[in-house]
Every structure is written in structure tokens, then in C-alpha cells.
Design an enzyme around this catalytic site. Structure first.
Site, PDB file in Angstrom:
ATOM      1  N   HIS A  32      -4.440 -19.968  -1.916  1.00  0.00           N
ATOM      2  CA  HIS A  32      -4.416 -19.643  -0.489  1.00  0.00           C
ATOM      3  C   HIS A  32      -5.587 -20.208   0.318  1.00  0.00           C
ATOM      4  O   HIS A  32      -5.475 -20.334   1.529  1.00  0.00           O
ATOM      5  CB  HIS A  32      -4.317 -18.127  -0.310  1.00  0.00           C
ATOM      6  CG  HIS A  32      -2.986 -17.586  -0.755  1.00  0.00           C
ATOM      7  ND1 HIS A  32      -1.802 -17.990  -0.189  1.00  0.00           N
ATOM      8  CD2 HIS A  32      -2.648 -16.698  -1.719  1.00  0.00           C
ATOM      9  CE1 HIS A  32      -0.786 -17.347  -0.767  1.00  0.00           C
ATOM     10  NE2 HIS A  32      -1.277 -16.564  -1.707  1.00  0.00           N
ATOM     11  N   HIS A  47      -0.622  14.039  17.069  1.00  0.00           N
ATOM     12  CA  HIS A  47      -1.081  12.739  17.569  1.00  0.00           C
ATOM     13  C   HIS A  47      -0.522  12.363  18.930  1.00  0.00           C
ATOM     14  O   HIS A  47      -0.967  11.366  19.511  1.00  0.00           O
ATOM     15  CB  HIS A  47      -0.737  11.637  16.568  1.00  0.00           C
ATOM     16  CG  HIS A  47      -1.477  11.768  15.270  1.00  0.00           C
ATOM     17  ND1 HIS A  47      -2.834  11.597  15.190  1.00  0.00           N
ATOM     18  CD2 HIS A  47      -1.061  12.071  14.022  1.00  0.00           C
ATOM     19  CE1 HIS A  47      -3.221  11.779  13.932  1.00  0.00           C
ATOM     20  NE2 HIS A  47      -2.165  12.078  13.204  1.00  0.00           N
ATOM     21  N   CYS A  52       2.493 -11.659  -6.009  1.00  0.00           N
ATOM     22  CA  CYS A  52       1.663 -12.835  -6.306  1.00  0.00           C
ATOM     23  C   CYS A  52       1.001 -12.673  -7.675  1.00  0.00           C
ATOM     24  O   CYS A  52       0.802 -13.653  -8.376  1.00  0.00           O
ATOM     25  CB  CYS A  52       0.633 -13.075  -5.198  1.00  0.00           C
ATOM     26  SG  CYS A  52       1.319 -14.063  -3.840  1.00  0.00           S
TER      27      CYS A  52
END
Lengths: 109, 258
Positions: free
Chosen positions: B178, B79, B219
Site C-alpha cells: 500500500h 444523543h 488483507c
């Protein structure tokens, strides 16, 4: 851990003689308290940094003892007086032979 | 997690009154999680000499150059310079690669296994998070540009459905907190809008760097649902939806949260 621990130190590159300078030093460390247990109930052995020292041209200007309740990657912030140009050396020592060092230079005018 | 779960008891009572589907947050009202933090925490995040995620970043930078596996190749070998060639990459993940839905960590893992021919890391392995932090930071400040590869929309739709589905013993959806209650307090903690802009990030509660999936699992446990397993397609679909929901917002990796 085979690789040396990472550290970050923050020292002003230059200062006026007599000026009070703020210094910060962080070391990468899990600070395992010795009070936690694994899911199987086994105690995880304590593994903490015990002592932090800072010398300024070989004179000790700050020292702290660390204890199990401290957070991982402990950050120490303190002040000292800029007296002369030179080098600050930071040193951490802990359980299981842990040791880390860092240094920074300062120009005092 | 215990602290978080106990706090939720109050919210459970609230949920009785809530509606099922919430409207999306208007684009102009969107706020990064950073907005809901105390000034001290924000200062810690924004000062690289105080943000412990810096260690992950430095570790990732070193790992990028390290030759490993039976191919004996580094990431750099294929890369090149990350600053140039990984710029903007994190801003468009998750995406489909040869038909497989992948988040950034899974993409890196695939390169480790298929290209470097090394054994896979377990989820949340320190080195994997370090590389994801390093690759993620190359997009810092760039706007999130969700992948438009064919097939992505279906995954985002599935993610949206999960976001709106009630979960767990508390029977709450992600959207109920949210979308509908951001900015409100959950026993002293503000509810953020759940934008995935700063991952991987250092969470003070974790005392470590963690992935977005770790956060989402928190959560789920918070509403006393059984969390999805790491890497489960549903979690990556949720991630894909969250990235689309945050489209145009700048990447903030490496973040810090309380």
C-alpha cells in the site's frame, strides 16, 4: 425477517407525454443461492426473490424472473413510455413468502 | 478469498527484491480507494439509489430511534439528533474512552451494553454495521481529524509497526503493497493506498456491508497470515494508524468497493 424489506425506487417526478423514461428499483434481499454450504457442510436453503413486477396505473409495464445467480440487493433498470399522470407500483415476491412493495407517482404534461 | 490468495503468488516473487521500510506517501499524492475503481463502480457508489449501502443507512436511521434493552432507551434519548450531535464524531475515531482504545463500532457496542443495557451484538452484526454506517455518514465530507487524546500516539505507533511488519506465508507487509506498490496491478486489480475513508462500506465481493476490520482481515488472509480476531487491540491500533495516515482526507461513508 419480521420488518418489511427496504426498497429504493427511482422514477422521474415529471415527464413529457410520450417521453421514454428510465426507472430503477432495488430491493434489500440476500439472494441466497441455495448452492452454498455452511462450514459444517450443510446446504444453506435457497432464499431468493422470484418475481419482480411494475405496473403503471394498473397496467403491467415490466416483469422479470430472478434466478439464483443474481447478486444480493438486486437492482432492475428498465424504460417505459410516459403516457399519463399516475402511479407506478413495484412488487417483489420470493421464497418463504417474501413480498415487498413500493410506489412512486409521476406527473405527465 | 481464494481468488485473492491465488493472485498473490505473483507478488510473492516480487517481494524478494523489496526493501524493509517504505517511505510514507507524500500528503499531496494520497488518493481515496474510490480513485482506483472503475467509473461504473464509482457511479454506483455515488448514486444513493444504486448504492446498496443506502439500506444500511436507512436501517441505522430507524435503529437510532428504537428503544431497547432493560434501560428502554434509544440512542436518540441520550444523543438527540444524529445530524447535529454525531457530526464529525466518526472522523476522530478510534479514540480512547476512559482509557480504553475503541473504534466506532466498539463505542456503539459499549453504549448498547452499558447505557441501553442490552445484550452485545456479535461482530459484523447487521444492526451494528447499520448504526456505524448511520453515525459515519454524519461526517461525510468532513476531514479526518485523528484524536489527540493523551495516549493515542502510542497506539498509532504500534499500528505503524504492524503496518510495516512482514506477515504470513507470503511474508509481505501492508506497506509493501500500500505504500510501495499502490497503483500497480495485482492480477488485474489495482492496489489502492488503503485509506479507511469510506467505512463501513458495501463490498460487491462480500455482497454485504462490512467494517474496516473485516477488510483488514481480508488483507491478512490474502498474504496467508492468520488474521487478527475481530476487536483485537492490534486491529484497532492498525485502524488508528490508518486514520492518521489519511488525516485531512474527507470521510466518504457509506462507500462501495468491488
Amino acid at each position: 425477517m419480521t420488518e418489511p424489506a427496504r426498497t429504493i425506487v427511482n422514477v422521474p417526478a415529471q415527464a413529457k407525454r410520450g417521453e421514454v423514461i428510465e426507472i430503477r428499483a432495488v430491493v434489500q434481499h440476500a439472494m441466497e443461492s441455495g448452492y452454498r454450504r455452511t462450514e459444517l457442510g450443510e446446504l444453506i436453503p435457497r432464499d431468493i426473490v422470484r418475481i419482480f413486477r411494475c405496473t403503471y396505473n394498473n397496467v403491467e409495464v415490466f416483469r422479470a424472473e430472478f434466478h439464483p445467480a443474481m447478486a444480493a440487493n438486486p437492482l432492475v433498470s428498465f424504460t417505459t413510455r410516459a403516457t399519463e399522470s399516475g402511479t407506478l407500483v413495484f412488487e417483489w415476491r420470493g421464497d418463504h413468502g417474501f413480498s415487498a412493495q413500493a410506489s412512486a407517482s409521476i406527473r405527465v404534461s | 478469498m481464494l481468488r485473492f490468495s491465488l493472485q498473490l503468488v505473483g507478488v510473492a516473487a516480487l517481494s524478494v527484491f523489496s526493501v524493509c521500510v517504505q517511505a510514507d506517501i507524500p500528503l499531496a499524492d494520497r488518493r481515496s480507494g474510490e480513485h482506483f475503481m472503475r467509473a461504473e463502480t464509482r457511479a454506483m457508489q455515488n448514486d444513493p439509489t444504486a448504492n446498496p449501502a443506502t439500506f444500511a443507512l436507512l436501517e441505522g436511521e430507524a435503529l437510532w430511534q428504537k428503544k431497547i434493552g432493560s434501560a428502554d432507551k434509544s440512542c436518540f434519548a441520550c444523543h438527540g439528533q444524529a445530524e447535529k450531535n454525531m457530526r464529525g464524531v466518526a472522523a476522530r475515531f478510534p479514540t480512547l474512552s476512559q482509557g480504553r482504545l475503541m473504534n466506532l463500532e466498539q463505542r456503539i457496542q459499549a453504549c448498547r451494553v452499558e447505557q441501553q443495557r442490552a445484550s452485545p451484538w456479535p461482530y459484523e452484526h447487521r444492526e451494528l454495521l447499520a448504526l456505524a454506517t448511520y453515525v459515519g455518514t454524519q461526517s461525510k465530507g468532513l476531514p479526518i481529524t485523528p484524536s489527540n487524546v493523551e495516549g493515542m500516539q502510542a497506539h498509532r505507533d504500534a499500528g505503524r509497526a504492524l503496518f510495516q511488519q512482514r506477515l504470513g506465508q507470503l511474508n509481505l507487509s501492508c506497506a509493501q503493497c500500500h505504500d510501495a506498490r499502490w497503483g500497480a496491478q495485482l492480477s488485474g486489480n489495482p492496489i489502492p493506498q488503503a485509506h479507511p475513508t469510506a467505512y463501513p462500506l458495501y463490498r460487491l465481493e462480500w455482497q454485504a456491508v462490512g467494517s474496516l476490520q473485516r477488510r483488514l482481515r481480508n488483507c491478512m488472509t490474502g498474504v496467508r497470515a492468520e488474521p487478527f480476531a475481530f476487536g483485537e487491540p492490534g486491529l484497532v491500533q492498525l485502524e488508528s494508524f490508518l486514520m492518521w495516515r489519511a488525516r485531512g482526507m474527507p470521510i466518504e461513508t457509506p462507500g462501495l468497493r468491488p
